[in-house]
Scaffold this motif. Structure first.
Motif, PDB file in Angstrom:
ATOM      1  N   LYS A  56       0.847  -1.195   0.000  1.00 35.81           N
ATOM      2  CA  LYS A  56       0.000   0.000   0.000  1.00 35.81           C
ATOM      3  C   LYS A  56       0.883   1.245   0.000  1.00 35.81           C
ATOM      4  O   LYS A  56       1.929   1.287   0.656  1.00 35.81           O
ATOM      5  CB  LYS A  56      -0.908   0.008   1.232  1.00 35.81           C
ATOM      6  CG  LYS A  56      -1.939  -1.110   1.254  1.00 35.81           C
ATOM      7  CD  LYS A  56      -2.881  -0.942   2.425  1.00 35.81           C
ATOM      8  CE  LYS A  56      -3.723   0.297   2.270  1.00 35.81           C
ATOM      9  NZ  LYS A  56      -4.712   0.434   3.367  1.00 35.81           N
ATOM     10  N   ILE A  57       0.481   2.247  -0.739  1.00 33.14           N
ATOM     11  CA  ILE A  57       1.233   3.502  -0.779  1.00 33.14           C
ATOM     12  C   ILE A  57       0.688   4.399   0.326  1.00 33.14           C
ATOM     13  O   ILE A  57      -0.243   5.187   0.125  1.00 33.14           O
ATOM     14  CB  ILE A  57       1.106   4.186  -2.150  1.00 33.14           C
ATOM     15  CG1 ILE A  57       1.588   3.243  -3.250  1.00 33.14           C
ATOM     16  CG2 ILE A  57       1.925   5.481  -2.177  1.00 33.14           C
ATOM     17  CD1 ILE A  57       1.404   3.789  -4.641  1.00 33.14           C
ATOM     18  N   GLY A  58       1.227   4.237   1.503  1.00 30.36           N
ATOM     19  CA  GLY A  58       0.763   4.986   2.660  1.00 30.36           C
ATOM     20  C   GLY A  58       0.030   4.096   3.646  1.00 30.36           C
ATOM     21  O   GLY A  58      -0.877   3.350   3.263  1.00 30.36           O
ATOM     22  N   LYS A  98      -2.034   4.235   7.250  1.00 31.39           N
ATOM     23  CA  LYS A  98      -2.670   5.150   8.192  1.00 31.39           C
ATOM     24  C   LYS A  98      -2.486   4.681   9.633  1.00 31.39           C
ATOM     25  O   LYS A  98      -2.199   3.517   9.897  1.00 31.39           O
ATOM     26  CB  LYS A  98      -4.155   5.279   7.859  1.00 31.39           C
ATOM     27  CG  LYS A  98      -4.405   5.907   6.489  1.00 31.39           C
ATOM     28  CD  LYS A  98      -5.875   6.062   6.207  1.00 31.39           C
ATOM     29  CE  LYS A  98      -6.105   6.713   4.840  1.00 31.39           C
ATOM     30  NZ  LYS A  98      -7.532   6.871   4.513  1.00 31.39           N
ATOM     31  N   LYS A 151       1.760  11.781   5.123  1.00 28.54           N
ATOM     32  CA  LYS A 151       1.082  12.427   4.005  1.00 28.54           C
ATOM     33  C   LYS A 151      -0.421  12.537   4.284  1.00 28.54           C
ATOM     34  O   LYS A 151      -1.034  11.537   4.713  1.00 28.54           O
ATOM     35  CB  LYS A 151       1.289  11.631   2.713  1.00 28.54           C
ATOM     36  CG  LYS A 151       2.755  11.496   2.305  1.00 28.54           C
ATOM     37  CD  LYS A 151       3.353  12.826   1.896  1.00 28.54           C
ATOM     38  CE  LYS A 151       4.782  12.677   1.430  1.00 28.54           C
ATOM     39  NZ  LYS A 151       5.384  13.967   1.025  1.00 28.54           N
ATOM     40  N   LYS A 209      -4.197  12.210   4.116  1.00 24.09           N
ATOM     41  CA  LYS A 209      -5.113  11.221   3.533  1.00 24.09           C
ATOM     42  C   LYS A 209      -4.432   9.897   3.176  1.00 24.09           C
ATOM     43  O   LYS A 209      -5.105   8.888   2.984  1.00 24.09           O
ATOM     44  CB  LYS A 209      -5.807  11.777   2.286  1.00 24.09           C
ATOM     45  CG  LYS A 209      -6.680  12.994   2.552  1.00 24.09           C
ATOM     46  CD  LYS A 209      -7.372  13.445   1.284  1.00 24.09           C
ATOM     47  CE  LYS A 209      -8.243  14.665   1.545  1.00 24.09           C
ATOM     48  NZ  LYS A 209      -8.934  15.131   0.323  1.00 24.09           N
ATOM     49  N   ARG A 210      -3.116   9.892   3.043  1.00 23.34           N
ATOM     50  CA  ARG A 210      -2.414   8.660   2.671  1.00 23.34           C
ATOM     51  C   ARG A 210      -1.814   7.954   3.878  1.00 23.34           C
ATOM     52  O   ARG A 210      -1.709   6.738   3.910  1.00 23.34           O
ATOM     53  CB  ARG A 210      -1.301   8.973   1.670  1.00 23.34           C
ATOM     54  CG  ARG A 210      -1.791   9.349   0.286  1.00 23.34           C
ATOM     55  CD  ARG A 210      -0.646   9.836  -0.571  1.00 23.34           C
ATOM     56  NE  ARG A 210       0.433   8.870  -0.652  1.00 23.34           N
ATOM     57  CZ  ARG A 210       1.644   9.152  -1.139  1.00 23.34           C
ATOM     58  NH1 ARG A 210       1.929  10.380  -1.557  1.00 23.34           N
ATOM     59  NH2 ARG A 210       2.569   8.221  -1.198  1.00 23.34           N
ATOM     60  N   GLY A 211      -1.375   8.702   4.865  1.00 21.11           N
ATOM     61  CA  GLY A 211      -0.737   8.098   6.020  1.00 21.11           C
ATOM     62  C   GLY A 211       0.779   8.198   5.935  1.00 21.11           C
ATOM     63  O   GLY A 211       1.327   9.105   5.298  1.00 21.11           O
ATOM     64  N   VAL A 250       4.559   7.088   4.849  1.00 14.96           N
ATOM     65  CA  VAL A 250       5.236   6.472   3.703  1.00 14.96           C
ATOM     66  C   VAL A 250       6.744   6.634   3.864  1.00 14.96           C
ATOM     67  O   VAL A 250       7.223   7.525   4.561  1.00 14.96           O
ATOM     68  CB  VAL A 250       4.811   7.116   2.359  1.00 14.96           C
ATOM     69  CG1 VAL A 250       3.332   6.925   2.110  1.00 14.96           C
ATOM     70  CG2 VAL A 250       5.170   8.600   2.348  1.00 14.96           C
ATOM     71  N   GLU A 267       9.609   7.496   1.448  1.00 15.24           N
ATOM     72  CA  GLU A 267       9.774   8.012   0.087  1.00 15.24           C
ATOM     73  C   GLU A 267      11.159   7.747  -0.477  1.00 15.24           C
ATOM     74  O   GLU A 267      11.323   7.535  -1.673  1.00 15.24           O
ATOM     75  CB  GLU A 267       9.501   9.521   0.070  1.00 15.24           C
ATOM     76  CG  GLU A 267       8.038   9.862   0.309  1.00 15.24           C
ATOM     77  CD  GLU A 267       7.778  11.342   0.142  1.00 15.24           C
ATOM     78  OE1 GLU A 267       8.685  12.137   0.453  1.00 15.24           O
ATOM     79  OE2 GLU A 267       6.662  11.697  -0.287  1.00 15.24           O
TER      80      GLU A 267
END
Length: 331
Positions: free
Chosen positions: A17-19, A21, A64, A66-68, A70, A72
């Motif tokens: 998952k990209i992010g 939460k 991030k 809404k994404r949580g 990450v 990068e």
């Protein structure tokens, strides 16, 4: 606390998952028997980033909207990691078990996406009658502490149509098999590690041993003989590891077919002088070339696509070797 941090990092590195939460991290910790809450997750990530900033120079985990959370930036650039992975995979002396353990450590900070981007050769099931890692570790500690080491040095004999290890009887320790050496330096050449040190049976020269041929390596007491200053270690390495260089520098001139141009540049560099001869033949001139067996072998490997013009001594040696090789096929 530490266990929770480790699990959060594991989740971020292995999830597709990209992010991730806060709620997902809380549930992930719960699955592993650890209670947590949204605020604590934020505090844990903050503490982890404090560590990574000191360790890496930048925070590894980013939040991030809404994404949580990450990751990068990878710890290694892809190219850096590929280079290190290949150094392990293509090592000739480490066992499959040692390589697997090293790769696990190396890839521990890499995301699942980076691992998939790597070009990974299959890990062959190879075993060794020694531990390269243990040998290197023992020797490096001995060098650092100015301690002697002892070991058996192996050779090979043929038994039942197969090569088998035998132990050299030229030692200088309590038994004929024991080599007692004052170690100075480790050197890597052609994917094999070598030890340079002092061996009392050769008091007028430095001695060299292939570490993959050393068995039962251990540190011992006794007087550490440090005579490194009496020798030019850089010169010793040049002569011994560059295919037994004679030390003589020469002006090298040779002719070659155009098909060899890339090989010639790879061997001698971009600064060589090249001129066109006839048809597809060229002549190259190279200054300050060190005469050695490796140089001669390179010319022999090129067959009819190359001809040494100068120096005459190298040309004559190659002629003699070619005659000897031809005679083996004419019997």
């Amino acid at each position: 606390m530490g266990e929770k941090m480790a699990l959060i990092l594991q989740l971020l590195l292995t999830s597709r998952k990209i992010g991730i939460k806060n709620e997902e991290i809380v549930n992930y910790l719960k699955e592993h028997g650890l209670k947590s809450h949204r605020k604590e997750v934020g505090e844990l990530v903050h503490d982890m980033n404090d560590f990574f900033t000191l360790f890496l120079g930048y925070p590894l985990i980013h939040g991030k909207p809404k994404r949580g959370y990450v990751i990068e930036n990878e710890y290694y650039e892809d190219g850096e990691l590929q280079l290190l992975v290949d150094a392990i995979l293509f090592n000739k002396d480490a066992s499959a078990k040692e390589k697997e353990a090293l790769l696990k450590k190396l890839l521990s900070f890499s995301s699942i996406y980076q691992k998939e981007r790597l070009s990974m050769m299959p890990l062959l099931e190879t075993e060794q009658p020694f531990s390269l890692i243990l040998n290197l570790t023992t020797i490096l500690h001995a060098i650092d502490e100015h301690k002697n080491i002892t070991f058996n040095y192996i050779d090979y004999a043929i038994s039942n149509y197969h090569p088998v290890e035998i132990t050299s009887k030229n030692g200088n320790g309590k038994t004929k098999e024991d080599y007692n050496v004052s170690p100075y330096r480790i050197y890597l050449d052609n994917n094999h590690y070598y030890l340079i040190g002092y061996f009392s049976k050769r008091k007028t020269n430095l001695s060299m041993y292939r570490i993959d041929r050393m068995r039962y390596v251990r540190r011992i007491g006794g007087v550490y003989v440090d005579i490194q200053d009496q020798y030019d270690l850089a010169g010793f390495i040049t002569k011994r590891f560059h295919m037994f260089a004679s030390g003589e520098e020469v002006q090298l001139t040779f002719s070659f077919k155009g098909v060899l141009l890339r090989e010639v540049v790879s061997r001698f560099g971009h600064t060589i002088a090249v001129k066109k001869l006839k048809e597809d033949w060229y002549q190259a001139s190279v200054d300050h070339v060190l005469m050695n067996d490796g140089l001669k072998m390179w010319f022999l490997m090129q067959g009819a696509n190359v001809h040494v013009d100068e120096p005459i001594t190298l040309k004559e040696e190659i002629e003699q070797d070619l005659k000897k090789a031809l005679s083996l096929y004419q019997k």
